[in-house]
Design a protein around this motif. Structure first.
Motif, PDB file in Angstrom:
ATOM      1  N   GLN A  26      -8.999  12.991  -6.738  1.00 47.65           N
ATOM      2  CA  GLN A  26      -9.604  12.772  -5.422  1.00 47.65           C
ATOM      3  C   GLN A  26      -9.959  11.308  -5.217  1.00 47.65           C
ATOM      4  O   GLN A  26      -9.746  10.753  -4.134  1.00 47.65           O
ATOM      5  CB  GLN A  26     -10.858  13.637  -5.273  1.00 47.65           C
ATOM      6  CG  GLN A  26     -10.570  15.092  -4.956  1.00 47.65           C
ATOM      7  CD  GLN A  26     -11.847  15.889  -4.783  1.00 47.65           C
ATOM      8  OE1 GLN A  26     -12.696  15.960  -5.658  1.00 47.65           O
ATOM      9  NE2 GLN A  26     -11.989  16.513  -3.627  1.00 47.65           N
ATOM     10  N   GLN A  71       0.834  -1.205   0.000  1.00 47.05           N
ATOM     11  CA  GLN A  71       0.000   0.000   0.000  1.00 47.05           C
ATOM     12  C   GLN A  71       0.867   1.254   0.000  1.00 47.05           C
ATOM     13  O   GLN A  71       0.580   2.227  -0.705  1.00 47.05           O
ATOM     14  CB  GLN A  71      -0.937  -0.003   1.206  1.00 47.05           C
ATOM     15  CG  GLN A  71      -1.925  -1.158   1.233  1.00 47.05           C
ATOM     16  CD  GLN A  71      -2.747  -1.257  -0.046  1.00 47.05           C
ATOM     17  OE1 GLN A  71      -3.326  -0.283  -0.508  1.00 47.05           O
ATOM     18  NE2 GLN A  71      -2.783  -2.452  -0.624  1.00 47.05           N
ATOM     19  N   ASP A  72       1.946   1.263   0.790  1.00 43.44           N
ATOM     20  CA  ASP A  72       2.859   2.400   0.773  1.00 43.44           C
ATOM     21  C   ASP A  72       3.560   2.521  -0.573  1.00 43.44           C
ATOM     22  O   ASP A  72       3.764   3.625  -1.083  1.00 43.44           O
ATOM     23  CB  ASP A  72       3.910   2.256   1.884  1.00 43.44           C
ATOM     24  CG  ASP A  72       3.333   2.522   3.270  1.00 43.44           C
ATOM     25  OD1 ASP A  72       2.326   3.254   3.355  1.00 43.44           O
ATOM     26  OD2 ASP A  72       3.871   1.999   4.252  1.00 43.44           O
ATOM     27  N   TRP A  89       1.753   4.435  -3.426  1.00 43.14           N
ATOM     28  CA  TRP A  89       1.921   5.895  -3.438  1.00 43.14           C
ATOM     29  C   TRP A  89       3.158   6.281  -4.236  1.00 43.14           C
ATOM     30  O   TRP A  89       3.135   7.229  -5.028  1.00 43.14           O
ATOM     31  CB  TRP A  89       2.059   6.426  -2.004  1.00 43.14           C
ATOM     32  CG  TRP A  89       0.786   6.581  -1.253  1.00 43.14           C
ATOM     33  CD1 TRP A  89       0.288   5.745  -0.298  1.00 43.14           C
ATOM     34  CD2 TRP A  89      -0.168   7.648  -1.371  1.00 43.14           C
ATOM     35  NE1 TRP A  89      -0.905   6.225   0.183  1.00 43.14           N
ATOM     36  CE2 TRP A  89      -1.213   7.395  -0.446  1.00 43.14           C
ATOM     37  CE3 TRP A  89      -0.227   8.800  -2.153  1.00 43.14           C
ATOM     38  CZ2 TRP A  89      -2.301   8.249  -0.294  1.00 43.14           C
ATOM     39  CZ3 TRP A  89      -1.318   9.652  -1.994  1.00 43.14           C
ATOM     40  CH2 TRP A  89      -2.335   9.374  -1.084  1.00 43.14           C
ATOM     41  N   ARG A 120      -6.685   9.268  -4.700  1.00 42.67           N
ATOM     42  CA  ARG A 120      -6.067   9.585  -3.413  1.00 42.67           C
ATOM     43  C   ARG A 120      -6.850   8.956  -2.267  1.00 42.67           C
ATOM     44  O   ARG A 120      -6.265   8.475  -1.291  1.00 42.67           O
ATOM     45  CB  ARG A 120      -5.952  11.104  -3.218  1.00 42.67           C
ATOM     46  CG  ARG A 120      -4.849  11.746  -4.063  1.00 42.67           C
ATOM     47  CD  ARG A 120      -4.663  13.212  -3.729  1.00 42.67           C
ATOM     48  NE  ARG A 120      -3.631  13.822  -4.551  1.00 42.67           N
ATOM     49  CZ  ARG A 120      -2.336  13.791  -4.303  1.00 42.67           C
ATOM     50  NH1 ARG A 120      -1.898  13.177  -3.206  1.00 42.67           N
ATOM     51  NH2 ARG A 120      -1.459  14.366  -5.102  1.00 42.67           N
ATOM     52  N   GLU A 121      -8.175   8.963  -2.368  1.00 47.06           N
ATOM     53  CA  GLU A 121      -8.982   8.351  -1.326  1.00 47.06           C
ATOM     54  C   GLU A 121      -8.765   6.843  -1.302  1.00 47.06           C
ATOM     55  O   GLU A 121      -8.686   6.228  -0.225  1.00 47.06           O
ATOM     56  CB  GLU A 121     -10.458   8.679  -1.556  1.00 47.06           C
ATOM     57  CG  GLU A 121     -11.374   8.254  -0.429  1.00 47.06           C
ATOM     58  CD  GLU A 121     -11.060   8.930   0.895  1.00 47.06           C
ATOM     59  OE1 GLU A 121     -11.416   8.354   1.937  1.00 47.06           O
ATOM     60  OE2 GLU A 121     -10.442  10.026   0.884  1.00 47.06           O
ATOM     61  N   THR A 122      -8.661   6.224  -2.469  1.00 43.62           N
ATOM     62  CA  THR A 122      -8.397   4.780  -2.532  1.00 43.62           C
ATOM     63  C   THR A 122      -7.057   4.451  -1.877  1.00 43.62           C
ATOM     64  O   THR A 122      -6.942   3.484  -1.109  1.00 43.62           O
ATOM     65  CB  THR A 122      -8.385   4.305  -3.992  1.00 43.62           C
ATOM     66  OG1 THR A 122      -9.680   4.526  -4.564  1.00 43.62           O
ATOM     67  CG2 THR A 122      -8.055   2.817  -4.086  1.00 43.62           C
ATOM     68  N   LEU A 123      -6.041   5.262  -2.139  1.00 40.63           N
ATOM     69  CA  LEU A 123      -4.730   5.028  -1.544  1.00 40.63           C
ATOM     70  C   LEU A 123      -4.748   5.283  -0.039  1.00 40.63           C
ATOM     71  O   LEU A 123      -4.146   4.529   0.732  1.00 40.63           O
ATOM     72  CB  LEU A 123      -3.695   5.923  -2.223  1.00 40.63           C
ATOM     73  CG  LEU A 123      -3.316   5.521  -3.656  1.00 40.63           C
ATOM     74  CD1 LEU A 123      -2.602   6.668  -4.351  1.00 40.63           C
ATOM     75  CD2 LEU A 123      -2.452   4.283  -3.658  1.00 40.63           C
ATOM     76  N   ARG A 124      -5.427   6.355   0.377  1.00 45.66           N
ATOM     77  CA  ARG A 124      -5.483   6.656   1.810  1.00 45.66           C
ATOM     78  C   ARG A 124      -6.180   5.552   2.584  1.00 45.66           C
ATOM     79  O   ARG A 124      -5.801   5.226   3.709  1.00 45.66           O
ATOM     80  CB  ARG A 124      -6.197   7.997   2.036  1.00 45.66           C
ATOM     81  CG  ARG A 124      -5.280   9.211   2.006  1.00 45.66           C
ATOM     82  CD  ARG A 124      -5.965  10.426   2.563  1.00 45.66           C
ATOM     83  NE  ARG A 124      -7.059  10.860   1.716  1.00 45.66           N
ATOM     84  CZ  ARG A 124      -6.944  11.764   0.745  1.00 45.66           C
ATOM     85  NH1 ARG A 124      -5.778  12.321   0.504  1.00 45.66           N
ATOM     86  NH2 ARG A 124      -7.979  12.115   0.026  1.00 45.66           N
ATOM     87  N   GLN A 125      -7.223   4.968   1.990  1.00 48.64           N
ATOM     88  CA  GLN A 125      -7.946   3.893   2.657  1.00 48.64           C
ATOM     89  C   GLN A 125      -7.267   2.533   2.470  1.00 48.64           C
ATOM     90  O   GLN A 125      -7.782   1.527   2.932  1.00 48.64           O
ATOM     91  CB  GLN A 125      -9.384   3.833   2.135  1.00 48.64           C
ATOM     92  CG  GLN A 125     -10.205   5.053   2.507  1.00 48.64           C
ATOM     93  CD  GLN A 125     -11.644   4.944   2.049  1.00 48.64           C
ATOM     94  OE1 GLN A 125     -12.071   3.926   1.495  1.00 48.64           O
ATOM     95  NE2 GLN A 125     -12.414   5.993   2.258  1.00 48.64           N
ATOM     96  N   ARG A 126      -6.126   2.552   1.764  1.00 48.73           N
ATOM     97  CA  ARG A 126      -5.310   1.353   1.590  1.00 48.73           C
ATOM     98  C   ARG A 126      -6.118   0.220   0.960  1.00 48.73           C
ATOM     99  O   ARG A 126      -6.113  -0.917   1.432  1.00 48.73           O
ATOM    100  CB  ARG A 126      -4.693   0.931   2.941  1.00 48.73           C
ATOM    101  CG  ARG A 126      -3.985   2.067   3.640  1.00 48.73           C
ATOM    102  CD  ARG A 126      -3.402   1.693   4.965  1.00 48.73           C
ATOM    103  NE  ARG A 126      -2.124   1.001   4.812  1.00 48.73           N
ATOM    104  CZ  ARG A 126      -0.961   1.593   4.511  1.00 48.73           C
ATOM    105  NH1 ARG A 126      -0.913   2.895   4.290  1.00 48.73           N
ATOM    106  NH2 ARG A 126       0.137   0.890   4.414  1.00 48.73           N
TER     107      ARG A 126
END
Length: 260
Positions: free
Chosen positions: A93, A71-72, A75, A96-102
């Motif tokens: 957006q 997940q990291d 990014w 980014r939300e998909t990545l933030r929520q892993r």
């Protein structure tokens, strides 16, 4: 008679031995993470220990750690591939939300190729969607007729300011506009932290009234609106040609630039 060790003392000895081994293990872990710090992956000792505590065996621990690292690493893929510079605000957006929520899957060459191919296929649609986004958010849209408008000397972004600074939607929209203008100007696209939206965001937190960037002068008001003044009429004229290509029905601008 053979002496029998005190069972309580044995517990203390075992505890001390375990602590020594654990401290050595943590030192080794810290040294390992420090060696890999330069690769930009955000995993740290806390994440590793959390996985170790939750796992029910080495295989489960390794699988959890791999998922976290993947997940990291996603990014980093997005940053290194420059895909943020190609997205419209809505698409950015969403990713980014998909990545933030892993919620990304395993990092594999096939998965990376699939994501990049999807973005390539949608490039024209993202360009048009980005223009529509900034025209709507920046007040260059005739609501009664449901038609876009060409850009004039200013744009008014309603409810652009939040307690923390420039709203995320306005920030991404300003960055999208800046990228289009920079390309027309044949200038490098600003990077993270120096983009116009980032500069205005921090300016709203630190100052009152106005912030200037190469292509904009931004003012904000008590009603949370932001007025964006364009500083390069020549580039806006060229961007209007692109707007007319994407939206032939676009109306003339509300506020034309003053005559030179």
């Amino acid at each position: 008679m053979e002496h029998t060790p005190d069972p309580i003392a044995a517990i203390f000895l075992a505890r001390d031995a375990l602590l020594l081994d654990a401290v050595d293990a943590i030192r080794h872990l810290d040294a390992t993470l420090e060696r890999h710090r330069g690769n930009g992956l955000g995993i740290g000792r806390t994440s590793v220990l959390d996985h170790a505590r939750a796992a029910r065996g080495m295989a489960e621990f390794q699988a959890a750690l791999e998922r976290d690292l993947d997940q990291d690493a996603w990014w980093r893929v997005f940053d290194r591939a420059g895909v943020w510079l190609r997205m419209d605000p809505h698409t950015e957006q969403r990713w980014r939300e998909t990545l933030r929520q892993r919620r990304m899957g395993p990092l594999t060459p096939e998965a990376v190729e699939r994501v990049l191919a999807e973005l390539d296929a949608n490039q024209a649609a993202m360009d048009e969607a980005g223009l529509a986004y900034v025209l709507r958010r920046g007040g260059a849209w005739d609501q009664a007729r449901g038609q876009p408008m060409c850009l004039g000397s200013t744009m008014t972004w309603t409810l652009a300011r939040e307690l923390s600074g420039l709203s995320m939607g306005a920030q991404l929209g300003v960055n999208f506009l800046e990228r289009r203008l920079a390309r027309l100007d044949q200038q490098p696209i600003p990077g993270e932290g120096t983009r116009a939206g980032d500069v205005i965001y921090h300016g709203m937190r630190a100052t009152t009234g106005e912030v200037r960037t190469p292509y904009f002068r931004a003012q904000w008001f008590k009603n949370a609106n932001m007025r964006l003044h364009f500083t390069r009429p020549d580039l806006v004229a060229r961007l209007n040609q692109e707007i007319l290509q994407a939206f032939p029905e676009a109306l003339p601008a509300k506020r034309a630039f003053p005559a030179p």
